[in-house]
Design a protein around this motif. Structure first.
Motif, PDB file in Angstrom:
ATOM      1  N   LYS A   1       0.848  -1.182   0.000  1.00  0.00           N
ATOM      2  CA  LYS A   1       0.000   0.000   0.000  1.00  0.00           C
ATOM      3  C   LYS A   1       0.885   1.233   0.000  1.00  0.00           C
ATOM      4  O   LYS A   1       1.981   1.229   0.571  1.00  0.00           O
ATOM      5  CB  LYS A   1      -0.889   0.035   1.246  1.00  0.00           C
ATOM      6  N   VAL A   2       0.399   2.281  -0.636  1.00  0.00           N
ATOM      7  CA  VAL A   2       1.112   3.553  -0.617  1.00  0.00           C
ATOM      8  C   VAL A   2       1.299   3.976   0.836  1.00  0.00           C
ATOM      9  O   VAL A   2       0.360   3.923   1.631  1.00  0.00           O
ATOM     10  CB  VAL A   2       0.356   4.625  -1.433  1.00  0.00           C
ATOM     11  N   GLY A   3       2.506   4.337   1.182  1.00  0.00           N
ATOM     12  CA  GLY A   3       2.826   4.741   2.553  1.00  0.00           C
ATOM     13  C   GLY A   3       3.462   3.644   3.379  1.00  0.00           C
ATOM     14  O   GLY A   3       4.087   3.922   4.394  1.00  0.00           O
ATOM     15  N   GLN A   4       3.326   2.381   2.955  1.00  0.00           N
ATOM     16  CA  GLN A   4       3.950   1.257   3.658  1.00  0.00           C
ATOM     17  C   GLN A   4       5.380   1.071   3.126  1.00  0.00           C
ATOM     18  O   GLN A   4       5.688   1.497   2.028  1.00  0.00           O
ATOM     19  CB  GLN A   4       3.161  -0.034   3.416  1.00  0.00           C
ATOM     20  N   THR A   5       6.214   0.404   3.895  1.00  0.00           N
ATOM     21  CA  THR A   5       7.559   0.099   3.416  1.00  0.00           C
ATOM     22  C   THR A   5       7.650  -1.372   3.025  1.00  0.00           C
ATOM     23  O   THR A   5       6.945  -2.215   3.573  1.00  0.00           O
ATOM     24  CB  THR A   5       8.635   0.405   4.483  1.00  0.00           C
ATOM     25  N   VAL A   6       8.498  -1.637   2.030  1.00  0.00           N
ATOM     26  CA  VAL A   6       8.809  -2.998   1.596  1.00  0.00           C
ATOM     27  C   VAL A   6      10.323  -3.103   1.459  1.00  0.00           C
ATOM     28  O   VAL A   6      11.022  -2.098   1.338  1.00  0.00           O
ATOM     29  CB  VAL A   6       8.113  -3.382   0.266  1.00  0.00           C
ATOM     30  N   LYS A   7      10.800  -4.334   1.468  1.00  0.00           N
ATOM     31  CA  LYS A   7      12.242  -4.579   1.362  1.00  0.00           C
ATOM     32  C   LYS A   7      12.531  -5.290   0.043  1.00  0.00           C
ATOM     33  O   LYS A   7      11.851  -6.257  -0.315  1.00  0.00           O
ATOM     34  CB  LYS A   7      12.702  -5.451   2.535  1.00  0.00           C
ATOM     35  N   VAL A   8      13.541  -4.813  -0.674  1.00  0.00           N
ATOM     36  CA  VAL A   8      13.957  -5.460  -1.913  1.00  0.00           C
ATOM     37  C   VAL A   8      14.700  -6.746  -1.546  1.00  0.00           C
ATOM     38  O   VAL A   8      15.438  -6.792  -0.557  1.00  0.00           O
ATOM     39  CB  VAL A   8      14.863  -4.524  -2.752  1.00  0.00           C
ATOM     40  N   THR A   9      14.518  -7.779  -2.330  1.00  0.00           N
ATOM     41  CA  THR A   9      15.145  -9.069  -2.092  1.00  0.00           C
ATOM     42  C   THR A   9      16.665  -8.963  -1.948  1.00  0.00           C
ATOM     43  O   THR A   9      17.273  -8.015  -2.428  1.00  0.00           O
ATOM     44  CB  THR A   9      14.816 -10.051  -3.234  1.00  0.00           C
ATOM     45  N   GLN A  10      17.261  -9.974  -1.328  1.00  0.00           N
ATOM     46  CA  GLN A  10      18.720 -10.099  -1.249  1.00  0.00           C
ATOM     47  C   GLN A  10      19.261 -10.875  -2.457  1.00  0.00           C
ATOM     48  O   GLN A  10      20.461 -10.942  -2.655  1.00  0.00           O
ATOM     49  CB  GLN A  10      19.119 -10.836   0.033  1.00  0.00           C
ATOM     50  N   SER A  11      18.370 -11.464  -3.251  1.00  0.00           N
ATOM     51  CA  SER A  11      18.762 -12.320  -4.369  1.00  0.00           C
ATOM     52  C   SER A  11      18.887 -11.519  -5.663  1.00  0.00           C
ATOM     53  O   SER A  11      17.887 -11.044  -6.212  1.00  0.00           O
ATOM     54  CB  SER A  11      17.731 -13.437  -4.562  1.00  0.00           C
ATOM     55  N   LEU A  12      20.101 -11.395  -6.149  1.00  0.00           N
ATOM     56  CA  LEU A  12      20.333 -10.682  -7.407  1.00  0.00           C
ATOM     57  C   LEU A  12      19.653 -11.414  -8.562  1.00  0.00           C
ATOM     58  O   LEU A  12      19.070 -10.788  -9.448  1.00  0.00           O
ATOM     59  CB  LEU A  12      21.832 -10.525  -7.677  1.00  0.00           C
ATOM     60  N   ALA A  13      19.672 -12.747  -8.544  1.00  0.00           N
ATOM     61  CA  ALA A  13      19.025 -13.526  -9.607  1.00  0.00           C
ATOM     62  C   ALA A  13      17.530 -13.224  -9.647  1.00  0.00           C
ATOM     63  O   ALA A  13      16.949 -13.030 -10.724  1.00  0.00           O
ATOM     64  CB  ALA A  13      19.266 -15.022  -9.390  1.00  0.00           C
TER      65      ALA A  13
ATOM     66  N   GLY B   1       7.591  -3.201   8.866  1.00  0.00           N
ATOM     67  CA  GLY B   1       7.553  -1.857   9.437  1.00  0.00           C
ATOM     68  C   GLY B   1       8.887  -1.148   9.524  1.00  0.00           C
ATOM     69  O   GLY B   1       8.977  -0.087  10.143  1.00  0.00           O
ATOM     70  N   ALA B   2       9.926  -1.694   8.909  1.00  0.00           N
ATOM     71  CA  ALA B   2      11.244  -1.058   8.960  1.00  0.00           C
ATOM     72  C   ALA B   2      11.209   0.297   8.254  1.00  0.00           C
ATOM     73  O   ALA B   2      10.412   0.527   7.352  1.00  0.00           O
ATOM     74  CB  ALA B   2      12.286  -1.955   8.306  1.00  0.00           C
ATOM     75  N   LYS B   3      12.083   1.185   8.670  1.00  0.00           N
ATOM     76  CA  LYS B   3      12.195   2.507   8.057  1.00  0.00           C
ATOM     77  C   LYS B   3      13.015   2.409   6.773  1.00  0.00           C
ATOM     78  O   LYS B   3      13.782   1.479   6.577  1.00  0.00           O
ATOM     79  CB  LYS B   3      12.873   3.478   9.029  1.00  0.00           C
ATOM     80  N   GLU B   4      12.860   3.430   5.920  1.00  0.00           N
ATOM     81  CA  GLU B   4      13.598   3.466   4.665  1.00  0.00           C
ATOM     82  C   GLU B   4      15.109   3.466   4.921  1.00  0.00           C
ATOM     83  O   GLU B   4      15.582   4.014   5.916  1.00  0.00           O
ATOM     84  CB  GLU B   4      13.261   4.730   3.858  1.00  0.00           C
ATOM     85  N   THR B   5      15.835   2.840   3.998  1.00  0.00           N
ATOM     86  CA  THR B   5      17.293   2.831   4.052  1.00  0.00           C
ATOM     87  C   THR B   5      17.827   3.361   2.726  1.00  0.00           C
ATOM     88  O   THR B   5      17.056   3.657   1.811  1.00  0.00           O
ATOM     89  CB  THR B   5      17.837   1.416   4.314  1.00  0.00           C
ATOM     90  N   LEU B   6      19.145   3.450   2.622  1.00  0.00           N
ATOM     91  CA  LEU B   6      19.789   3.928   1.393  1.00  0.00           C
ATOM     92  C   LEU B   6      20.304   2.762   0.573  1.00  0.00           C
ATOM     93  O   LEU B   6      20.853   1.815   1.135  1.00  0.00           O
ATOM     94  CB  LEU B   6      20.989   4.822   1.727  1.00  0.00           C
ATOM     95  N   PRO B   7      20.170   2.827  -0.756  1.00  0.00           N
ATOM     96  CA  PRO B   7      20.821   1.816  -1.594  1.00  0.00           C
ATOM     97  C   PRO B   7      22.328   1.827  -1.374  1.00  0.00           C
ATOM     98  O   PRO B   7      22.906   2.877  -1.049  1.00  0.00           O
ATOM     99  CB  PRO B   7      20.470   2.246  -3.018  1.00  0.00           C
ATOM    100  N   ASN B   8      22.968   0.680  -1.553  1.00  0.00           N
ATOM    101  CA  ASN B   8      24.410   0.565  -1.355  1.00  0.00           C
ATOM    102  C   ASN B   8      25.151   1.522  -2.275  1.00  0.00           C
ATOM    103  O   ASN B   8      24.907   1.564  -3.461  1.00  0.00           O
ATOM    104  CB  ASN B   8      24.879  -0.871  -1.641  1.00  0.00           C
TER     105      ASN B   8
END
Length: 140
Positions: free
Chosen positions: A55-67, A126-133
């Motif tokens: 949902k707009v306003g929620q946070t999600v995490k991008v996978t750890q899997s490059l593949a 519910g984690a807060k936003e982080t920065l891309p590597n």
């Protein structure tokens, strides 16, 4: 101030300047190598932008899997990007959802945004936003 104290102060300041000119030591302890296959990870991926938790306003995490990210990137037809690995494991806030290609516009900690396939994302709990590597925050 005595002459000896002044010399000590100058020596100290010179050592501080010399140390400041040295490159910072690399902290490899917090970095983990990205997983190369889906079998290496047990992540529960979103299947669509219509899934619960997307949902707009929620946070999600991008996978750890490059593949997984590369596969989903290609399916979503997001175009060429040789630096997709910088997004692995990053948490972003959903700003927009695109149902046509199942992508979401994620906003990072520095307020930059980028389209990412939702099928390459997992719940962030519910984690807060982080920065891309490798990305620097311009927020100061």
């Amino acid at each position: 101030m005595s002459y000896e104290k002044a010399l000590e102060t100058v020596d100290f300041l010179l050592s501080v300047i010399e140390e400041a000119n040295q490159p910072a030591p690399k902290d490899e302890s917090s970095k983990t190598a990205p997983a190369t296959s889906n079998e290496e990870l047990k992540e529960e991926y979103f299947e669509s932008v219509e899934d619960d938790g997307v949902k707009v306003g929620q946070t999600v995490k991008v996978t750890q899997s490059l593949a997984r990210l590369e596969q989903c990137w290609e399916e979503a037809e997001l175009g060429a990007n040789d630096e997709k690995n910088m997004y692995l494991g990053v948490v972003g806030k959903v700003m927009e959802c695109e149902e046509d290609d199942d992508t979401v516009m994620l906003r990072w900690q520095n307020l930059d945004t980028y389209w990412i396939p939702i099928k390459a994302c997992v719940p962030s709990n519910g984690a807060k936003e982080t920065l891309p590597n490798g990305m620097i925050s311009h927020l100061g």
